[in-house]
Design a protein around this motif. Structure first.
Motif, PDB file in Angstrom:
ATOM      1  N   PRO A   1       0.851  -1.208   0.000  1.00 51.65           N
ATOM      2  CA  PRO A   1       0.000   0.000   0.000  1.00 51.65           C
ATOM      3  C   PRO A   1       0.882   1.254   0.000  1.00 51.65           C
ATOM      4  O   PRO A   1       1.940   1.264   0.627  1.00 51.65           O
ATOM      5  CB  PRO A   1      -0.782  -0.106   1.314  1.00 51.65           C
ATOM      6  N   SER A   2       0.450   2.270  -0.719  1.00 54.22           N
ATOM      7  CA  SER A   2       1.318   3.437  -0.880  1.00 54.22           C
ATOM      8  C   SER A   2       0.504   4.704  -1.088  1.00 54.22           C
ATOM      9  O   SER A   2      -0.633   4.661  -1.577  1.00 54.22           O
ATOM     10  CB  SER A   2       2.232   3.225  -2.094  1.00 54.22           C
ATOM     11  N   THR A   3       1.102   5.814  -0.728  1.00 53.63           N
ATOM     12  CA  THR A   3       0.517   7.120  -1.049  1.00 53.63           C
ATOM     13  C   THR A   3       1.385   7.854  -2.071  1.00 53.63           C
ATOM     14  O   THR A   3       1.144   9.019  -2.368  1.00 53.63           O
ATOM     15  CB  THR A   3       0.405   7.985   0.226  1.00 53.63           C
ATOM     16  N   ASP A   4       2.405   7.163  -2.597  1.00 57.18           N
ATOM     17  CA  ASP A   4       3.291   7.793  -3.573  1.00 57.18           C
ATOM     18  C   ASP A   4       2.671   7.768  -4.967  1.00 57.18           C
ATOM     19  O   ASP A   4       1.865   6.894  -5.289  1.00 57.18           O
ATOM     20  CB  ASP A   4       4.643   7.054  -3.630  1.00 57.18           C
ATOM     21  N   LYS A   5       3.112   8.689  -5.783  1.00 54.07           N
ATOM     22  CA  LYS A   5       2.717   8.720  -7.191  1.00 54.07           C
ATOM     23  C   LYS A   5       3.018   7.363  -7.840  1.00 54.07           C
ATOM     24  O   LYS A   5       4.050   6.753  -7.543  1.00 54.07           O
ATOM     25  CB  LYS A   5       3.559   9.824  -7.850  1.00 54.07           C
ATOM     26  N   PRO A   6       2.135   6.911  -8.729  1.00 59.16           N
ATOM     27  CA  PRO A   6       2.361   5.594  -9.345  1.00 59.16           C
ATOM     28  C   PRO A   6       3.684   5.545 -10.107  1.00 59.16           C
ATOM     29  O   PRO A   6       4.098   6.535 -10.708  1.00 59.16           O
ATOM     30  CB  PRO A   6       1.200   5.457 -10.333  1.00 59.16           C
ATOM     31  N   THR A   7       4.313   4.381 -10.090  1.00 64.64           N
ATOM     32  CA  THR A   7       5.549   4.167 -10.857  1.00 64.64           C
ATOM     33  C   THR A   7       5.352   2.975 -11.791  1.00 64.64           C
ATOM     34  O   THR A   7       4.258   2.416 -11.883  1.00 64.64           O
ATOM     35  CB  THR A   7       6.744   3.964  -9.906  1.00 64.64           C
ATOM     36  N   GLY A   8       6.401   2.577 -12.483  1.00 65.93           N
ATOM     37  CA  GLY A   8       6.294   1.604 -13.566  1.00 65.93           C
ATOM     38  C   GLY A   8       5.729   0.254 -13.143  1.00 65.93           C
ATOM     39  O   GLY A   8       5.969  -0.215 -12.040  1.00 65.93           O
ATOM     40  N   VAL A   9       5.013  -0.375 -14.068  1.00 68.91           N
ATOM     41  CA  VAL A   9       4.384  -1.665 -13.787  1.00 68.91           C
ATOM     42  C   VAL A   9       4.627  -2.682 -14.913  1.00 68.91           C
ATOM     43  O   VAL A   9       4.749  -3.867 -14.662  1.00 68.91           O
ATOM     44  CB  VAL A   9       2.866  -1.453 -13.550  1.00 68.91           C
ATOM     45  N   GLY A  10       4.733  -2.236 -16.151  1.00 69.32           N
ATOM     46  CA  GLY A  10       4.821  -3.171 -17.276  1.00 69.32           C
ATOM     47  C   GLY A  10       6.107  -3.983 -17.312  1.00 69.32           C
ATOM     48  O   GLY A  10       6.122  -5.119 -17.765  1.00 69.32           O
ATOM     49  N   GLU A  11       7.202  -3.391 -16.831  1.00 68.00           N
ATOM     50  CA  GLU A  11       8.501  -4.051 -16.962  1.00 68.00           C
ATOM     51  C   GLU A  11       9.122  -4.554 -15.655  1.00 68.00           C
ATOM     52  O   GLU A  11       9.841  -5.552 -15.668  1.00 68.00           O
ATOM     53  CB  GLU A  11       9.473  -3.096 -17.683  1.00 68.00           C
ATOM     54  N   PRO A  12       8.920  -3.858 -14.526  1.00 65.93           N
ATOM     55  CA  PRO A  12       9.705  -4.197 -13.317  1.00 65.93           C
ATOM     56  C   PRO A  12       9.508  -5.608 -12.785  1.00 65.93           C
ATOM     57  O   PRO A  12      10.341  -6.087 -12.005  1.00 65.93           O
ATOM     58  CB  PRO A  12       9.226  -3.166 -12.282  1.00 65.93           C
ATOM     59  N   GLY A  13       8.452  -6.300 -13.189  1.00 65.88           N
ATOM     60  CA  GLY A  13       8.259  -7.667 -12.722  1.00 65.88           C
ATOM     61  C   GLY A  13       9.190  -8.669 -13.376  1.00 65.88           C
ATOM     62  O   GLY A  13       9.324  -9.802 -12.921  1.00 65.88           O
ATOM     63  N   LEU A  14       9.828  -8.246 -14.463  1.00 63.42           N
ATOM     64  CA  LEU A  14      10.645  -9.189 -15.236  1.00 63.42           C
ATOM     65  C   LEU A  14      12.045  -9.422 -14.665  1.00 63.42           C
ATOM     66  O   LEU A  14      12.472 -10.580 -14.529  1.00 63.42           O
ATOM     67  CB  LEU A  14      10.729  -8.716 -16.692  1.00 63.42           C
ATOM     68  N   PRO A  15      12.807  -8.370 -14.326  1.00 67.42           N
ATOM     69  CA  PRO A  15      14.234  -8.590 -14.003  1.00 67.42           C
ATOM     70  C   PRO A  15      14.514  -9.607 -12.894  1.00 67.42           C
ATOM     71  O   PRO A  15      15.475 -10.378 -13.024  1.00 67.42           O
ATOM     72  CB  PRO A  15      14.719  -7.169 -13.632  1.00 67.42           C
ATOM     73  N   PRO A  16      13.730  -9.673 -11.812  1.00 63.71           N
ATOM     74  CA  PRO A  16      14.145 -10.584 -10.733  1.00 63.71           C
ATOM     75  C   PRO A  16      13.909 -12.069 -11.005  1.00 63.71           C
ATOM     76  O   PRO A  16      14.471 -12.908 -10.294  1.00 63.71           O
ATOM     77  CB  PRO A  16      13.276 -10.143  -9.530  1.00 63.71           C
ATOM     78  N   ILE A  17      13.102 -12.419 -12.012  1.00 62.18           N
ATOM     79  CA  ILE A  17      12.672 -13.825 -12.067  1.00 62.18           C
ATOM     80  C   ILE A  17      13.811 -14.765 -12.481  1.00 62.18           C
ATOM     81  O   ILE A  17      13.963 -15.849 -11.888  1.00 62.18           O
ATOM     82  CB  ILE A  17      11.412 -14.030 -12.942  1.00 62.18           C
ATOM     83  N   ALA A  18      14.622 -14.370 -13.460  1.00 57.57           N
ATOM     84  CA  ALA A  18      15.695 -15.289 -13.886  1.00 57.57           C
ATOM     85  C   ALA A  18      16.676 -15.557 -12.738  1.00 57.57           C
ATOM     86  O   ALA A  18      16.989 -16.725 -12.456  1.00 57.57           O
ATOM     87  CB  ALA A  18      16.417 -14.747 -15.117  1.00 57.57           C
ATOM     88  N   PRO A  19      17.168 -14.516 -12.035  1.00 60.59           N
ATOM     89  CA  PRO A  19      18.063 -14.824 -10.909  1.00 60.59           C
ATOM     90  C   PRO A  19      17.359 -15.561  -9.772  1.00 60.59           C
ATOM     91  O   PRO A  19      18.002 -16.408  -9.118  1.00 60.59           O
ATOM     92  CB  PRO A  19      18.573 -13.445 -10.463  1.00 60.59           C
ATOM     93  N   ALA A  20      16.083 -15.291  -9.530  1.00 66.21           N
ATOM     94  CA  ALA A  20      15.380 -16.028  -8.466  1.00 66.21           C
ATOM     95  C   ALA A  20      15.372 -17.519  -8.797  1.00 66.21           C
ATOM     96  O   ALA A  20      15.614 -18.364  -7.924  1.00 66.21           O
ATOM     97  CB  ALA A  20      13.948 -15.502  -8.293  1.00 66.21           C
ATOM     98  N   VAL A  21      15.117 -17.846 -10.070  1.00 60.97           N
ATOM     99  CA  VAL A  21      15.114 -19.253 -10.479  1.00 60.97           C
ATOM    100  C   VAL A  21      16.527 -19.826 -10.406  1.00 60.97           C
ATOM    101  O   VAL A  21      16.748 -20.919  -9.883  1.00 60.97           O
ATOM    102  CB  VAL A  21      14.514 -19.411 -11.896  1.00 60.97           C
ATOM    103  N   ALA A  22      17.508 -19.068 -10.904  1.00 64.96           N
ATOM    104  CA  ALA A  22      18.892 -19.564 -10.885  1.00 64.96           C
ATOM    105  C   ALA A  22      19.353 -19.812  -9.449  1.00 64.96           C
ATOM    106  O   ALA A  22      20.040 -20.810  -9.169  1.00 64.96           O
ATOM    107  CB  ALA A  22      19.815 -18.565 -11.579  1.00 64.96           C
ATOM    108  N   ASN A  23      18.967 -18.935  -8.538  1.00 65.41           N
ATOM    109  CA  ASN A  23      19.369 -19.099  -7.138  1.00 65.41           C
ATOM    110  C   ASN A  23      18.703 -20.326  -6.509  1.00 65.41           C
ATOM    111  O   ASN A  23      19.299 -21.006  -5.674  1.00 65.41           O
ATOM    112  CB  ASN A  23      19.054 -17.823  -6.345  1.00 65.41           C
ATOM    113  N   ALA A  24      17.465 -20.600  -6.942  1.00 67.70           N
ATOM    114  CA  ALA A  24      16.801 -21.819  -6.467  1.00 67.70           C
ATOM    115  C   ALA A  24      17.454 -23.065  -7.060  1.00 67.70           C
ATOM    116  O   ALA A  24      17.620 -24.081  -6.375  1.00 67.70           O
ATOM    117  CB  ALA A  24      15.313 -21.769  -6.825  1.00 67.70           C
ATOM    118  N   VAL A  25      17.831 -22.979  -8.329  1.00 68.40           N
ATOM    119  CA  VAL A  25      18.482 -24.128  -8.984  1.00 68.40           C
ATOM    120  C   VAL A  25      19.791 -24.463  -8.269  1.00 68.40           C
ATOM    121  O   VAL A  25      20.133 -25.636  -8.093  1.00 68.40           O
ATOM    122  CB  VAL A  25      18.728 -23.836 -10.484  1.00 68.40           C
ATOM    123  N   TYR A  26      20.488 -23.432  -7.822  1.00 65.66           N
ATOM    124  CA  TYR A  26      21.725 -23.698  -7.085  1.00 65.66           C
ATOM    125  C   TYR A  26      21.428 -24.511  -5.829  1.00 65.66           C
ATOM    126  O   TYR A  26      22.139 -25.475  -5.502  1.00 65.66           O
ATOM    127  CB  TYR A  26      22.427 -22.378  -6.718  1.00 65.66           C
TER     128      TYR A  26
END
Lengths: 733, 164
Positions: free
Chosen positions: A693-718
């Motif tokens: 929950p936030s009272t800040d002005k909206p920020t990006g949504v279309g792209e920011p969900g992408l960057p963490p997933i590959a390293p999250a999976v790679a870290n789990a694979v390790y």
């Protein structure tokens, strides 16, 4: 009736009745905008600004300035305007705006959609537009009803006075005679009724019934279909071709040479496709013709140690830290060229009649579409009408519009309305790509697990060079070819010699607290065309950075969440999503044989942390579940925020598990979804999204969900296998 | 001339019999809801029903549907109402770009016709041939399962209507 003949000047100076409709104009920004608004005026319609037309029957047409490629921007922007105008976005008649300066992206200064910035950039503007328009309607109602405004309230397009309800549309005639306010007060967040509401998308019905119109669906009388045969190696020139055989094939009307190849034109698409397949063409050899995936990688290895590297960031004294550090780790990370592969292949329809032209296409840059048609037809840009459609996926691909150049050239050469369609093979083999990268990271931590120094180098192509090359002719259609070449050359030289394209290194070093930071960059372009790809530099830098962080946490003997919390003291919002995800992780009890991996990343002003639950069975990586915590400021439409996180995770998983282009003798080898697989439903994890929950002005949504997933999976694979995979796509030894 | 039923109406075409059905439907009969995605039967955007079976029409020559029943997204619901899948699609805000959704819905509709109460795994395997590049898979799955609950009522309405 169209109002294109009404000059903007007249718009501004008069409150004129035009064609039975009432228009008044004012520029929100106070700047004078040239040219009339590309709005079709309805009988009695009232246009108080570029974004809306109110009809006497209380229909509200909203002209959405940003392009809808699935990211939900149409719903988001109509919600912003509707909040202050007090009109339910689900009740609006929403149309794509034509080309006009008033529709510029306030965050870019040009009419373009990208960079996950639309809701942020339009947040104040469209609410102000809505508030001003509402104040105007209230003033008109006060006049017409002779009742004080203090006795009025509004509710979804109606003015309420006691038990009486008056539709806004009743007051348009009077409203047109009044001076519109420019700074009507805005609501407090606590009073929002549409912003933050759980609500369906405004385009859900059209997209569930096959009635949403995409560029490919445009069908004009007398329209002919074109297919272009292109060089297998980008940049190669035409050597020879034999048009005679295909000219006699059924339906074929024209076989012509255009800049990018040979265009085959026929009455039907299938006829053009069959004929183009039969066409024999030979091409010249270019330097890229000698390039292979292996030589590219080898060149990047050499470039990493080049003493010509630029050093865009050099803070503190990195080299002085290695001796005092408790642990120093160094590793290389590789990420390949990728395609966007939007499901709707590139297409455009161009019709030229006399000194007027029209173009239909779903693009991320309607003004660029206009400029390109003008440039390649010789028609004045003001006489080029752009009909924007839905985009069957964008992801950055529809910001470069060479297909519009092709359609224009073919329409000019044949004199026919042209429907140009790329095949999937064209899309994958002749596209523009996410650049490949080789990244070398070295980092040191002290005995408490505090990162002391961060030394990162990247070698690879810059997207800016190709972007400038592609955008200059579009944005300056009147500029001669020589001038364009000169300017592009100048810009390229500047990028090569002086500055690092920020998108090449963004996300590689900014998220953690280390004092000593050095970034090196060496540009190396082999001639593979490059462009923006969903989350741009973050799509690869996050993989390197978050994999290294995981390695540092393990080396320090710390929990990966605790390690990140400890090193984000100066990044409170990022630290908070890590904390919330870390708390959720405590409650996750993975099944036997399932392992969790963690990653977090800041991009497009938004902070995201993700946990991937992964198993490895028979050498295959399975991603079962993803938890995603996001802080994107105020969630204008929470369900669309969730959908974008889900979608970005799936898009990122295609890259993590499958995505890779191989180059052989300069040719991109992958041609369709059999050899360039896209994640399918059987591989798709369930996704839980937590929105802070936030009272800040909206920020990006279309792209920011992408960057963490590959390293999250790679870290789990390790954790599952003990194998630290430092290349994408992830492949077990 | 090749004759077939298109959404219940008899139609005929003189197009080259090898032309894929998709292009005949889109370019000759001007029904644009079915999409072109790969031209190789790999993505499912072109999915229609031929005699009730979900088929990739970008690789199906039009001659193969002579005298058969072809149903497109435009003919999915024979009632004035939307198909339960379409209602579920809206309720779950399934589409993002929306380009693949006609194909997704047609594949799902063929599944529900044969198996009105599929398990999640059955939904996944029935829709494994349909690519969604936007990654709407979790919602597609939820919407199909939600729609399956509404299928009996829909089929009753259909059969009542046909009897009349």
């Amino acid at each position: 009736m169209h109002i294109e003949n009404v000059s903007r000047r007249r718009f501004l100076k008069t409150t004129a009745v035009v064609g039975g409709g009432v228009v008044i104009g004012f520029s929100l920004t106070g700047c004078s905008s040239p040219g009339p608004l590309p709005i079709e005026l309805a009988e009695g319609g009232f246009v108080p600004n570029a974004f809306l037309q109110l009809l006497p029957d209380n229909t509200l047409r909203f002209y959405t300035p940003r392009d809808e490629m699935g990211q939900g921007v149409t719903t988001g922007l109509s919600t912003l305007l509707g909040e202050e105008f007090d009109f339910d976005p689900l009740d609006m008649d929403i149309r794509f705006a034509g080309v006009h300066e008033d529709y510029n992206n306030p965050g870019m200064g040009v009419q373009a959609t990208g960079g996950s910035n639309a809701t942020h950039a339009h947040f104040d503007q469209l609410r102000q537009v809505g508030a001003n328009a509402r104040a105007l309607i209230l003033a008109a109602a006060e006049h017409d009803l002779a009742i004080g405004q203090e006795q009025m309230s509004t509710d979804n397009g109606e003015i309420l006075v006691g038990s009486e309800r008056y539709p806004y549309g009743q007051f348009v005639k009077t409203a047109a005679t009044l001076t519109p306010p420019t700074e009507a007060p805005l609501k407090a967040q606590s009073a929002f009724k549409y912003i933050g509401r759980e609500s369906t998308r405004v385009d859900a019905l059209a997209k569930s019934t096959g009635t949403a119109v995409f560029g490919i669906d445009i069908d004009l009388p007398g329209m002919h279909h074109a297919v272009v045969k292109r060089s297998p190696v980008a940049g190669a020139a035409l050597q020879s071709f034999d048009a005679e055989l295909v000219k006699t094939m059924p339906g074929v009307t024209d076989v012509i040479e255009i800049g990018s190849g040979i265009a085959v034109v026929a009455e039907r698409y299938w006829q053009a496709k069959v004929a183009a397949d039969a066409l024999e063409v030979s091409w010249t050899s270019v330097p890229l013709s000698k390039v292979n995936s292996k030589t590219i990688r080898a060149d990047y290895e050499v470039a990493l140690t080049s003493n010509e590297a630029l050093v865009p960031t050099d803070e503190g004294d990195v080299d002085a830290q290695w001796n005092s550090a408790e642990h120093v780790l160094e590793a290389d990370y590789w990420t390949p060229f990728l395609s966007h592969a939007p499901l709707e292949p590139m297409n455009a329809v161009v019709r030229i009649q006399g000194n007027e032209a029209e173009v239909w296409s779903g693009t991320q840059g309607p003004v660029a579409a206009q400029g390109l048609v003008a440039r390649f037809s010789g028609i004045d840009p003001e006489r080029v009408k752009v009909h924007q459609t839905y985009l069957g996926g964008g992801f950055g691909r529809r910001g470069t519009l060479t297909h519009i150049i092709e359609a224009t050239q073919i329409a000019v050469a044949t004199g026919k309305p042209i429907h140009l369609l790329w095949s999937r093979e064209d899309d994958l083999k002749h596209g523009l790509y996410r650049p490949a990268s080789l990244m070398r990271l070295k980092a040191g931590v002290d005995a408490e697990g505090k990162i002391l120094a961060w030394d990162a180098a990247r070698a690879g192509g810059n997207i800016s060079e190709d972007t400038i090359k592609n955008m200059m002719p579009a944005l300056f259609p009147g500029l001669g070819d020589g001038m364009i070449d000169w300017t592009v050359g100048l810009a390229k030289g500047a990028l090569k010699g002086w500055v690092t394209d920020p998108s090449s290194i963004e996300g590689l070093f900014e998220d953690y607290d280390q004092v000593h930071t050095r970034i090196k960059h060496t540009t190396i372009n082999h001639g593979i065309p490059l462009t923006f790809w969903r989350s741009v530099g973050h799509s690869y830098t996050a993989f390197a950075k978050e994999s290294m962080i995981d390695e540092l946490a393990l080396a320090s003997g710390q929990d990966p969440v605790a390690f990140r919390l400890n090193n984000t003291q100066n990044k409170p919002r990022l630290q908070n999503v890590i904390r919330v995800a870390g708390e959720a992780l405590q409650g996750m009890l993975p099944k036997q044989g399932h392992y969790l991996g963690f990653a977090a990343h800041h991009s497009f002003l938004t902070d995201v942390a993700q946990i991937a639950e992964v198993s490895v069975q028979a050498g295959r990586i399975h991603v079962h579940k993803v938890l995603c915590v996001v802080d994107c400021g105020i969630a204008v439409n929470p369900d669309i925020v969730r959908a974008q996180m889900e979608g970005a995770i799936m898009f990122g998983l295609t890259a993590a598990l499958h995505g890779e282009h191989q180059i052989q003798d300069g040719e991109v080898m992958e041609s369709n979804f059999d050899n360039y697989p896209i994640l399918r439903m059987t591989e798709a994890p369930s996704v839980d999204v937590v929105i802070i929950p936030s009272t800040d002005k909206p920020t990006g949504v279309g792209e920011p969900g992408l960057p963490p997933i590959a390293p999250a999976v790679a870290n789990a694979v390790y954790r599952a296998t003990g194998q630290r995979l430092r290349s994408l796509p992830l492949r077990l030894a | 001339m090749i004759e077939f039923k298109l959404n219940g109406e008899t139609v005929s075409t003189g197009e080259d019999p090898n032309t894929p059905l998709l292009w005949v439907i889109r370019d000759t009969f001007k029904l644009k809801g079915s999409k072109f995605g790969c031209g190789a039967g790999l993505c499912g955007a072109c999915t229609m029903h031929v005699d009730g079976v979900a088929v990739r029409t970008c690789i199906l020559p039009v001659m193969a549907v002579a005298d058969k029943n072809v149903t497109t997204i435009e003919g999915l619901s024979d009632t004035d109402d939307l198909h339960p899948l379409q209602r579920a699609w809206v309720a779950h805000s399934v589409p993002q770009c929306g380009y693949c959704q006609s194909g997704q819905i047609m594949s799902a509709a063929a599944l529900l016709d044969n198996n009105p109460s599929p398990s999640a795994a059955e939904v996944e395997s029935a829709l494994a041939g349909n690519i969604c590049r936007c990654g709407c898979y979790p919602r597609i799955k939820q919407a199909v399962l939600a729609a399956s609950d509404a299928m009996p009522q829909f089929q009753n309405a259909l059969s009542t209507r046909q009897e009349v």
